[in-house]
Write a protein that holds these residues in place. Structure first.
Motif, short mmCIF file in Angstrom:
data_model
loop_
_atom_site.label_atom_id
_atom_site.label_comp_id
_atom_site.label_asym_id
_atom_site.label_seq_id
_atom_site.Cartn_x
_atom_site.Cartn_y
_atom_site.Cartn_z
N VAL A 3 53.89 17.70 40.94
CA VAL A 3 52.55 17.16 40.84
C VAL A 3 52.59 15.70 41.20
CG1 VAL A 3 50.62 16.68 39.29
CG2 VAL A 3 51.93 18.79 39.01
N THR A 4 51.68 15.26 42.06
CA THR A 4 51.56 13.85 42.38
C THR A 4 50.13 13.42 42.16
OG1 THR A 4 51.07 14.24 44.70
CG2 THR A 4 53.39 14.00 44.11
N ALA A 5 49.93 12.14 41.80
CA ALA A 5 48.58 11.67 41.50
C ALA A 5 48.48 10.17 41.68
CB ALA A 5 48.20 12.05 40.06
N PRO A 6 48.31 9.70 42.91
CA PRO A 6 48.20 8.26 43.12
C PRO A 6 46.86 7.73 42.64
CG PRO A 6 47.79 9.43 45.16
CD PRO A 6 48.20 10.46 44.15
N LEU A 7 46.84 6.47 42.21
CA LEU A 7 45.61 5.80 41.78
C LEU A 7 45.70 4.34 42.14
CD1 LEU A 7 42.93 5.70 40.02
CD2 LEU A 7 44.43 4.95 38.17
N SER A 8 44.63 3.77 42.66
CA SER A 8 44.55 2.33 42.89
C SER A 8 43.24 1.83 42.30
CB SER A 8 44.60 2.00 44.39
OG SER A 8 45.86 2.33 44.91
N TRP A 9 43.30 0.69 41.62
CA TRP A 9 42.10 0.08 41.07
C TRP A 9 42.28 -1.43 41.08
CZ3 TRP A 9 37.30 1.64 40.02
CH2 TRP A 9 36.47 0.75 39.33
N ARG A 10 41.61 -2.08 42.01
CA ARG A 10 41.74 -3.52 42.15
C ARG A 10 43.21 -3.90 42.26
NH1 ARG A 10 36.67 -5.69 38.39
NH2 ARG A 10 35.11 -4.42 39.48
N SER A 11 43.73 -4.65 41.29
CA SER A 11 45.10 -5.12 41.42
C SER A 11 46.13 -4.15 40.86
CB SER A 11 45.26 -6.47 40.70
OG SER A 11 44.96 -6.33 39.32
N ALA A 12 45.69 -3.03 40.25
CA ALA A 12 46.62 -2.06 39.67
C ALA A 12 46.77 -0.86 40.59
CB ALA A 12 46.13 -1.61 38.30
N VAL A 14 48.97 2.95 40.69
CA VAL A 14 49.78 3.87 39.91
C VAL A 14 50.26 5.00 40.81
CG1 VAL A 14 49.80 5.55 38.02
CG2 VAL A 14 48.58 3.38 37.75
N GLY A 15 51.55 5.32 40.70
CA GLY A 15 52.10 6.51 41.34
C GLY A 15 52.66 7.42 40.26
N LEU A 16 52.41 8.71 40.37
CA LEU A 16 52.80 9.66 39.33
C LEU A 16 53.37 10.90 39.98
CD1 LEU A 16 50.43 10.74 36.41
CD2 LEU A 16 51.65 12.42 37.77
N ALA A 17 54.51 11.35 39.47
CA ALA A 17 55.12 12.58 39.97
C ALA A 17 55.75 13.35 38.82
CB ALA A 17 56.18 12.27 41.03
N VAL A 18 55.48 14.64 38.76
CA VAL A 18 56.06 15.52 37.75
C VAL A 18 56.73 16.67 38.48
CG1 VAL A 18 55.64 17.00 35.76
CG2 VAL A 18 54.28 14.91 36.07
N ASP A 221 63.56 19.15 34.11
CA ASP A 221 62.22 18.62 34.38
C ASP A 221 62.32 17.11 34.52
OD1 ASP A 221 61.24 21.19 33.94
OD2 ASP A 221 60.64 20.77 31.88
N ALA A 222 61.40 16.51 35.25
CA ALA A 222 61.35 15.06 35.37
C ALA A 222 59.92 14.61 35.62
CB ALA A 222 62.25 14.57 36.51
N ALA A 223 59.51 13.57 34.91
CA ALA A 223 58.22 12.94 35.15
C ALA A 223 58.47 11.45 35.36
CB ALA A 223 57.29 13.14 33.96
N VAL A 224 57.86 10.90 36.41
CA VAL A 224 58.03 9.49 36.76
C VAL A 224 56.65 8.89 36.97
CG1 VAL A 224 59.03 7.85 38.38
CG2 VAL A 224 60.23 10.00 37.90
N LEU A 225 56.43 7.71 36.42
CA LEU A 225 55.19 6.99 36.63
C LEU A 225 55.51 5.54 37.00
CD1 LEU A 225 51.93 7.41 34.67
CD2 LEU A 225 52.65 5.15 35.41
N VAL A 226 54.90 5.08 38.07
CA VAL A 226 55.11 3.72 38.57
C VAL A 226 53.80 2.95 38.47
CG1 VAL A 226 55.80 2.30 40.55
CG2 VAL A 226 56.90 4.54 40.16
N LEU A 227 53.86 1.76 37.88
CA LEU A 227 52.69 0.90 37.74
C LEU A 227 52.99 -0.45 38.37
CD1 LEU A 227 49.89 0.13 36.54
CD2 LEU A 227 51.11 -0.51 34.44
N SER A 228 52.22 -0.83 39.37
CA SER A 228 52.42 -2.12 40.01
C SER A 228 51.12 -2.92 40.04
CB SER A 228 52.94 -1.95 41.44
OG SER A 228 51.95 -1.35 42.25
#
Length: 228
Positions: A3-12, A14-18, A221-228
């Motif tokens: 599962v992937t779920a990218p998100l962008s909001w102004r300066s934030a 997020v990348g998500l992978a499960v 299993d592995a879940a990774v979330l990146v916040l920049s």
């Protein structure tokens, strides 16, 4: 399953992978939530117990944690999720979990909290720094040992036992469940982060897919979330 779920909001961003391991259904989850004041909360959860129950529980824990954390802070998010696993049930064998959570305010101030083996790293442009001290599953040691030095799971979480840290400003965060650090060497994590940090979703995908089983073990299993 991945599962992937990218998100962008102004300066934030997020990348998500499960990624599901070899003993599905997947019992890891990740979630993010952006509050009205632009506070961003992110979390990863690894649930334990019977597989079907753990697989149902993990995303519920992650979602409830980030919604509480975005409004009340990282510690509150962990404790809110802990309520769902605090009662062991009539047989005494109810599910448990580990969690790592981070909250970034609109001004960039970032805090993190965790219970169990989930990890929080930050990237400063040259190296990954580990901020969470991996609680194992050995339970709480007596004698007032600081939370950073003993085992505690989400079901055992109290304000005194939850690990907490403030993240230096301007860093990219990487949160991950145990399937990542158990099955991906530190130098490989750092190399992949350096290569893909400019694109959070690409980094989350690369890390989750790179974790592989060691000889004699199954791919976890592995879940990774990146916040920049």
């Amino acid at each position: 399953m991945s599962v992937t779920a990218p998100l962008s909001w102004r300066s934030a961003a997020v990348g998500l992978a499960v990624r599901e391991g070899e003993h599905g259904p997947c019992a890891d989850a990740a979630a993010h939530y952006l509050a009205a004041d632009l506070t961003m909360a992110v979390a990863v959860v690894h649930a334990t117990g019977t597989r079907p129950e753990a697989a149902r529980l993990a995303p519920l824990l992650a979602e409830s944690a980030v919604r509480a954390a975005a409004q009340r802070g990282a510690l509150a998010g962990v404790l809110h999720a802990a309520l769902a696993v605090s009662d062991p049930g009539p047989e005494g064998d109810g599910p448990d979990a580990t969690i790592a959570l981070a909250v970034r305010r609109a001004d960039g101030h970032t805090t993190t909290a965790w219970a169990g083996e989930c990890r929080v790293w930050s990237w400063d442009g040259t190296a990954l720094t580990l901020h969470s001290t991996g609680h194992d599953h050995s339970g709480v040691r007596p004698g007032g040992t600081p939370a950073a030095e003993h085992g505690v799971t989400l079901a055992q979480a109290t304000p005194a036992l939850v690990g907490q840290a403030v993240i230096p400003a301007g860093r990219t965060l990487v949160l991950a469940t145990p399937g990542l650090h158990r099955q991906l060497a530190a130098d490989t994590r750092a190399r992949l982060t350096a290569a893909h940090v400019s694109t959070p979703q690409r980094l989350a995908d690369a890390l989750s897919q790179a974790a592989t089983a060691t000889p004699g073990t199954a791919r976890a299993d592995a879940a990774v979330l990146v916040l920049s």
